[in-house]
Design an enzyme around this catalytic site. Structure first.
Site, PDB file in Angstrom:
ATOM      1  N   LYS A  62       1.046  -0.835  -0.109  1.00 42.15           N
ATOM      2  CA  LYS A  62      -0.255  -0.453  -0.109  1.00 42.15           C
ATOM      3  C   LYS A  62       0.851   1.157   0.079  1.00 42.15           C
ATOM      4  CE  LYS A  62      -4.029   2.631   0.080  1.00 42.15           C
ATOM      5  NZ  LYS A  62      -3.779   2.926  -0.978  1.00 42.15           N
ATOM      6  N   GLN A  79       7.136   4.220   3.579  1.00 39.87           N
ATOM      7  CA  GLN A  79       5.949   3.356   4.256  1.00 39.87           C
ATOM      8  C   GLN A  79       5.533   2.110   4.828  1.00 39.87           C
ATOM      9  OE1 GLN A  79       4.131   5.746   1.558  1.00 39.87           O
ATOM     10  NE2 GLN A  79       1.993   4.663   2.916  1.00 39.87           N
ATOM     11  N   LYS A 128       5.306   3.650   9.127  1.00 39.79           N
ATOM     12  CA  LYS A 128       4.006   4.120   8.862  1.00 39.79           C
ATOM     13  C   LYS A 128       3.139   3.485   8.916  1.00 39.79           C
ATOM     14  CE  LYS A 128       4.126   7.769   5.733  1.00 39.79           C
ATOM     15  NZ  LYS A 128       3.627   8.264   3.920  1.00 39.79           N
ATOM     16  N   LYS A 153       5.666   2.134  -3.352  1.00 43.18           N
ATOM     17  CA  LYS A 153       5.519   3.087  -3.478  1.00 43.18           C
ATOM     18  C   LYS A 153       5.694   2.745  -5.437  1.00 43.18           C
ATOM     19  CE  LYS A 153       4.535   7.482  -2.245  1.00 43.18           C
ATOM     20  NZ  LYS A 153       4.089   7.815  -0.967  1.00 43.18           N
ATOM     21  N   GLY A 197      -2.716   8.635  -4.574  1.00 46.55           N
ATOM     22  CA  GLY A 197      -2.307   9.862  -4.654  1.00 46.55           C
ATOM     23  C   GLY A 197      -0.491  10.658  -4.053  1.00 46.55           C
ATOM     24  N   ASP A 198      -0.030  10.561  -4.516  1.00 48.27           N
ATOM     25  CA  ASP A 198       1.393  11.083  -4.274  1.00 48.27           C
ATOM     26  C   ASP A 198       1.482  12.897  -4.408  1.00 48.27           C
ATOM     27  OD1 ASP A 198       3.570  10.572  -1.338  1.00 48.27           O
ATOM     28  OD2 ASP A 198       4.496  11.520  -3.332  1.00 48.27           O
ATOM     29  N   THR A 203      -4.509  13.285   5.208  1.00 43.16           N
ATOM     30  CA  THR A 203      -2.992  13.774   5.581  1.00 43.16           C
ATOM     31  C   THR A 203      -3.227  14.998   6.367  1.00 43.16           C
ATOM     32  OG1 THR A 203      -3.100  12.156   3.519  1.00 43.16           O
ATOM     33  CG2 THR A 203      -0.983  13.794   4.725  1.00 43.16           C
ATOM     34  N   ASN A 208      -1.783  18.767  -1.674  1.00 48.28           N
ATOM     35  CA  ASN A 208      -2.860  18.379  -1.304  1.00 48.28           C
ATOM     36  C   ASN A 208      -2.608  18.717   0.978  1.00 48.28           C
ATOM     37  OD1 ASN A 208      -3.521  15.287  -0.124  1.00 48.28           O
ATOM     38  ND2 ASN A 208      -5.299  15.933  -0.899  1.00 48.28           N
ATOM     39  N   SER A 243      -6.874   6.380   3.503  1.00 48.47           N
ATOM     40  CA  SER A 243      -6.514   5.057   2.397  1.00 48.47           C
ATOM     41  C   SER A 243      -7.046   3.493   2.638  1.00 48.47           C
ATOM     42  CB  SER A 243      -5.099   4.823   2.244  1.00 48.47           C
ATOM     43  OG  SER A 243      -5.340   6.256   0.514  1.00 48.47           O
TER      44      SER A 243
END
Ligand code: NDP
Ligand code: 2IT
Length: 449
Positions: free
Chosen positions: A93, A114, A117, A129, A168-169, A213, A244, A381
């Protein structure tokens, strides 16, 4: 500089050697390994060399060609990436980044971060990622769509609801996720809602994901200040970026009574002593897809724009770097400390250089690392995946309520873990150890795979 436990040094040496030239990945791996000394001292069963080596080695790395045709009928070629880092806790993810600086080292550092996290969220998600060196700036909507379709034409065979769930990123928001989802649906002939998150609300997205976020980062700041008996209300705040994460970090800080006086994009920064007009920033960035320099013309008196420069020269008590990696260096940290900063939280991934983090630690500034402070995005998410799996759609209040609870739990886990391992108040050590222990426990349970 922090020192690394002598038993972990050979593992770091191997990582540096096997991933030559990948400076950001080296930086991320070094930071985590430096934090693990107290765990292997206190609980030697966690010194499993082969397991730690496996944690630093992605399960799978995919690199592919992305050809597309621009509006002048010219063929363009970009490179696509997906690093599937660790699936011990759940499907891979993590987001997809479109930015010209993207390369395998950047995606690997982001994937590595990630993993820990996602473990901190307590939800069943592994880490990964992806992205491309495609530059969305100045591209027409049709070009963006053609690029996303070509990108998904290859990526689709590597992802799935139970396999790998991108989102997204930088450079990827609901528009790009929509084009990618449309192509995935066409190629597979199935409406597999849970294959991507950050979807628009009109076809299976989650309420509060867009905000998550930034909101989560503000919740984390509030929790850190709470421990010290300090209130966000009335504090001067500077937020870098105006994408964002930055927009919704500003929104929540303002709702707590904080005063945001500056924000930025890659061109420069605006300072508005009356407090940033967030509706105007949203209009410029979310609707017009414009530049932050336009803010000054539209807002009028009382504000100014600086081309280039460092936004960290603006005095503040709360600093939230929400743009990109290594955007806040030692010099910036020194300036912030001299100007009386009390809390810094990373809305972006690894925006503070190691030198900056060291300076914050020695000045006793509250410092929240990205893998804790920005985990609200990926956590929500995972809530989107839950809603998709149960064919349900929750209210904004319910979803935000879960987010708030998850952020409070992450704060508690980091805070308590830091104390347990002899580093009270050190959220970097707390986050790295708490994340590591969860991933390591799952990996041990699954055997050598
Ligand atoms: P956006 O694309 O929405 O916004 C990025 C912002 O950062 C823009 O203002 C952009 O300016 C600025 N920026 C990007 N690259 C640079 C650069 N090299 N130098 C200076 N400014 C730069 O991205 P997000 O807000 O989604 O992401 C921001 C950060 O947060 C990233 O580090 C991302 O990995 C992290 N993050 C994002 C999550 C999410 O849910 N979206 C979740 C967790 C972390 P410009 O437009 O001029 O390029
Ligand atoms: O860095 C991140 O956590 C993100 N870009 C969000 C990942 C996600 O899967 O929502």
């Amino acid at each position: 500089m922090n020192t690394i436990n002598e038993k972990l040094q050979p593992i770091l040496n191997t990582v540096l050697h096997r991933n030559a030239g990948e400076a950001e990945f080296h930086q991320a791996a070094r930071e985590v390994l430096e934090s693990l000394g107290p765990v292997i001292a206190k609980k030697p069963e966690y010194f499993d060399e082969a397991l730690i080596e496996r944690i630093c080695e992605p399960e799978r790395q995919i690199i592919f060609r992305v050809p597309w045709i621009d509006d002048n009928n010219q063929v363009q070629i970009n490179r696509g990436f997906r690093v599937q880092f660790n699936s011990a806790l759940g499907p891979y993810k993590g987001g997809i980044r479109f930015h010209p600086t993207v390369n395998i080292g950047i995606i690997k550092f982001l994937g590595f971060e990630q993993v820990f996290k996602n473990a901190l969220t307590g939800l069943p998600i592994g880490g990964g990622k992806g992205g491309s060196d495609f530059d969305p700036k100045g591209k027409s909507d049709h070009e963006i769509m053609r690029f996303c379709q070509s990108f998904m034409t290859e990526l689709h065979r590597h992802i799935g609801e139970y396999v790998d769930v991108p989102a997204g990123d930088i450079g990827v928001g609901a528009r790009e996720v929509g084009y990618m989802f449309g192509m995935y649906k066409r190629l597979n002939n199935r409406f597999e809602a849970g294959v991507l998150t950050g979807k628009s609300l009109v076809y299976g997205g989650s309420r509060a994901r867009k905000e998550a976020t930034g909101f989560g980062t503000a919740y984390f700041v509030r929790s850190m200040l709470d421990v010290k008996g300090v209130d966000v209300a009335g504090k001067r705040c500077v937020v870098s970026g105006s994408g964002n994460v930055a927009i919704y970090a500003m929104e929540k800080i303002m709702s707590f009574g904080g005063k945001v006086v500056a924000c930025s994009d890659s061109g420069g920064y605006v300072v508005d002593e009356n407090g940033i007009d967030l509706d105007l920033v949203k209009q410029i960035k979310e609707v017009r897809r414009g530049r932050i320099s336009e803010y000054v013309e539209l807002r009028g008196d009382g504000c100014h724009y600086i081309t280039g420069g460092s936004i960290w020269d603006v005095p503040c008590e709360i600093a939230l770097p929400c743009a990109t990696q290594n955007e806040l260096n030692g010099r910036d940290a020194k300036t912030l400390v001299e100007n009386g900063v009390i809390a810094v939280a990373e809305g972006a991934n690894m925006p503070c250089t190691p030198e900056a983090v060291d300076l914050f630690e020695s000045a006793k500034v509250l410092f929240a690392p990205g893998k804790a402070a920005n985990a609200g995005g990926v956590a929500t998410s995972a809530l989107e995946m839950q809603q998709n799996a149960s064919r349900d759609s929750w209210s904004f209040a319910k979803t935000e309520g879960r987010l708030e609870e998850i952020m409070a739990n992450i704060h508690t886990a980091c805070h308590e873990t830091a104390e347990e391992y002899g580093a009270p108040g050190n959220y970097v050590v707390g986050a790295n150890i708490a994340g590591f222990v969860r991933v390591a426990d799952a990996m041990r349970a699954l055997g050598v795979i």
